[in-house]
Design a protein around this motif. Structure first.
Motif, PDB file in Angstrom:
ATOM      1  N   ALA A   1       4.640  19.698 -11.372  1.00  0.00           N
ATOM      2  CA  ALA A   1       3.906  20.963 -11.379  1.00  0.00           C
ATOM      3  C   ALA A   1       2.412  20.714 -11.519  1.00  0.00           C
ATOM      4  N   SER A   2       2.035  19.748 -12.407  1.00  0.00           N
ATOM      5  CA  SER A   2       0.619  19.417 -12.577  1.00  0.00           C
ATOM      6  C   SER A   2       0.023  18.864 -11.293  1.00  0.00           C
ATOM      7  N   LEU A   3       0.763  17.968 -10.631  1.00  0.00           N
ATOM      8  CA  LEU A   3       0.276  17.422  -9.368  1.00  0.00           C
ATOM      9  C   LEU A   3       0.153  18.508  -8.300  1.00  0.00           C
ATOM     10  N   GLU A   4       1.062  19.443  -8.304  1.00  0.00           N
ATOM     11  CA  GLU A   4       1.000  20.544  -7.333  1.00  0.00           C
ATOM     12  C   GLU A   4      -0.239  21.405  -7.566  1.00  0.00           C
ATOM     13  N   ARG A   5      -0.515  21.683  -8.879  1.00  0.00           N
ATOM     14  CA  ARG A   5      -1.720  22.463  -9.187  1.00  0.00           C
ATOM     15  C   ARG A   5      -2.976  21.710  -8.772  1.00  0.00           C
ATOM     16  N   GLU A   6      -3.013  20.410  -9.057  1.00  0.00           N
ATOM     17  CA  GLU A   6      -4.171  19.602  -8.665  1.00  0.00           C
ATOM     18  C   GLU A   6      -4.339  19.590  -7.149  1.00  0.00           C
ATOM     19  N   LYS A   7      -3.209  19.492  -6.451  1.00  0.00           N
ATOM     20  CA  LYS A   7      -3.259  19.524  -4.981  1.00  0.00           C
ATOM     21  C   LYS A   7      -3.843  20.845  -4.490  1.00  0.00           C
ATOM     22  N   GLU A   8      -3.396  21.957  -5.084  1.00  0.00           N
ATOM     23  CA  GLU A   8      -3.911  23.270  -4.678  1.00  0.00           C
ATOM     24  C   GLU A   8      -5.414  23.372  -4.958  1.00  0.00           C
TER      25      GLU A   8
ATOM     26  N   LEU B   1      -7.574  20.868  -5.114  1.00  0.00           N
ATOM     27  CA  LEU B   1      -8.274  20.035  -4.140  1.00  0.00           C
ATOM     28  C   LEU B   1      -8.327  20.707  -2.774  1.00  0.00           C
ATOM     29  N   GLU B   2      -7.218  21.332  -2.384  1.00  0.00           N
ATOM     30  CA  GLU B   2      -7.215  22.041  -1.102  1.00  0.00           C
ATOM     31  C   GLU B   2      -8.219  23.185  -1.107  1.00  0.00           C
ATOM     32  N   GLY B   3      -8.313  23.881  -2.284  1.00  0.00           N
ATOM     33  CA  GLY B   3      -9.303  24.949  -2.388  1.00  0.00           C
ATOM     34  C   GLY B   3     -10.719  24.417  -2.284  1.00  0.00           C
ATOM     35  N   GLN B   4     -10.975  23.274  -2.949  1.00  0.00           N
ATOM     36  CA  GLN B   4     -12.298  22.668  -2.873  1.00  0.00           C
ATOM     37  C   GLN B   4     -12.616  22.211  -1.458  1.00  0.00           C
ATOM     38  N   LEU B   5     -11.601  21.635  -0.796  1.00  0.00           N
ATOM     39  CA  LEU B   5     -11.819  21.203   0.582  1.00  0.00           C
ATOM     40  C   LEU B   5     -12.099  22.391   1.495  1.00  0.00           C
ATOM     41  N   ALA B   6     -11.427  23.509   1.209  1.00  0.00           N
ATOM     42  CA  ALA B   6     -11.643  24.697   2.032  1.00  0.00           C
ATOM     43  C   ALA B   6     -13.081  25.203   1.906  1.00  0.00           C
ATOM     44  N   HIS B   7     -13.659  25.074   0.682  1.00  0.00           N
ATOM     45  CA  HIS B   7     -15.028  25.546   0.459  1.00  0.00           C
ATOM     46  C   HIS B   7     -16.069  24.446   0.680  1.00  0.00           C
TER      47      HIS B   7
END
Length: 243
Positions: free
Chosen positions: A94-101, A103-109
């Protein structure tokens, strides 16, 4: 039987007793007793053997039960450990999934952030260039003022008995002579400085000193008109008025 014996005569009693085989009966009784004793002994022996076997069986059952209980306890413990590990792995996942989300949000911005940073760098560069231009312009302005000072001093030195000196504080000292008719060599001094930040002229000292209002009025006029020649003539007139 007792009543029958009571009515029999002594002879009849003797005949009856003599007809009984008492030794044989005694032997039969002894034999029967021996057989009975052997059966009882055998039964007791069998019971003892059965008891030992029963006890051994009970001990085996108890031992096997202990082993089974130990296995059950071990299985339960392993099950709990496995459950804990599953929970921990679930939390890590779950922690890795949150971190992935994130990072994806940061990459999107990221493109927007890069563009913003680029614009900020351009604005900063433009500001620095403007500041450098202002500094250069201010340096040129101060240089022009210093040149004006030196030119004015050179122009009036011969006619007004004026010379100039420099101090360690970057002050230009105006030294007037030919002011006091009774003592032409007497020196009158006025110290002028250009402020390094504002670029404004400052009158930092006079010998002999004179009215502060007159000094402020002359300095304001100099900063407004930048006519240093008129400023020099005004200072000389005030020094002459003090004689």
């Amino acid at each position: 039987m007792a009543s029958t014996m009571g009515v029999l005569s002594s002879l009849e009693k003797d005949n009856l007793l003599s007809s009984l085989d008492l030794p044989g009966l005694s032997a039969d009784l002894s034999s029967s007793r021996s057989v009975l004793d052997e059966k009882v002994t055998a039964s007791i022996s069998q019971l003892g053997s059965f008891s030992l076997e029963a006890i051994a069986s009970l001990e085996n059952v108890a031992s096997e039960r202990s082993v089974v209980e130990a296995r059950i306890a071990a299985s339960t413990k392993m099950g709990r450990v496995a459950a804990l590990k599953r929970d921990e792995m679930a939390q890590v996942a779950a922690s890795l999934e949150r971190e992935k989300e994130e990072l994806e949000g940061q990459l999107a911005h990221l493109p927007t952030a890069v563009e913003t940073l680029h614009m900020a760098k351009q604005a900063e560069r433009a500001e620095v260039e403007q500041e450098n231009a202002n500094v250069v312009d201010e340096e040129h302005k101060n240089e022009r003022k210093l040149n004006a000072l030196e030119q004015a001093v050179a122009c009036y030195s011969a006619r007004l008995g004026l010379k100039f000196e420099h101090t360690d504080a970057e002050e230009l000292v105006l030294v007037f002579t030919l002011v006091d008719e009774t003592n032409p060599k007497r020196e009158f001094r006025a110290k002028v400085k250009v402020h390094p930040t504002t670029g404004q002229y400052e009158l930092t000292g006079c010998e002999p000193d004179f009215d502060d209002d007159a000094k402020r009025r002359m300095v304001n006029e100099l900063n407004t008109t930048e006519d240093f020649g008129a400023f020099v003539r005004s200072v000389r007139r005030i020094f002459k008025a003090t004689v």
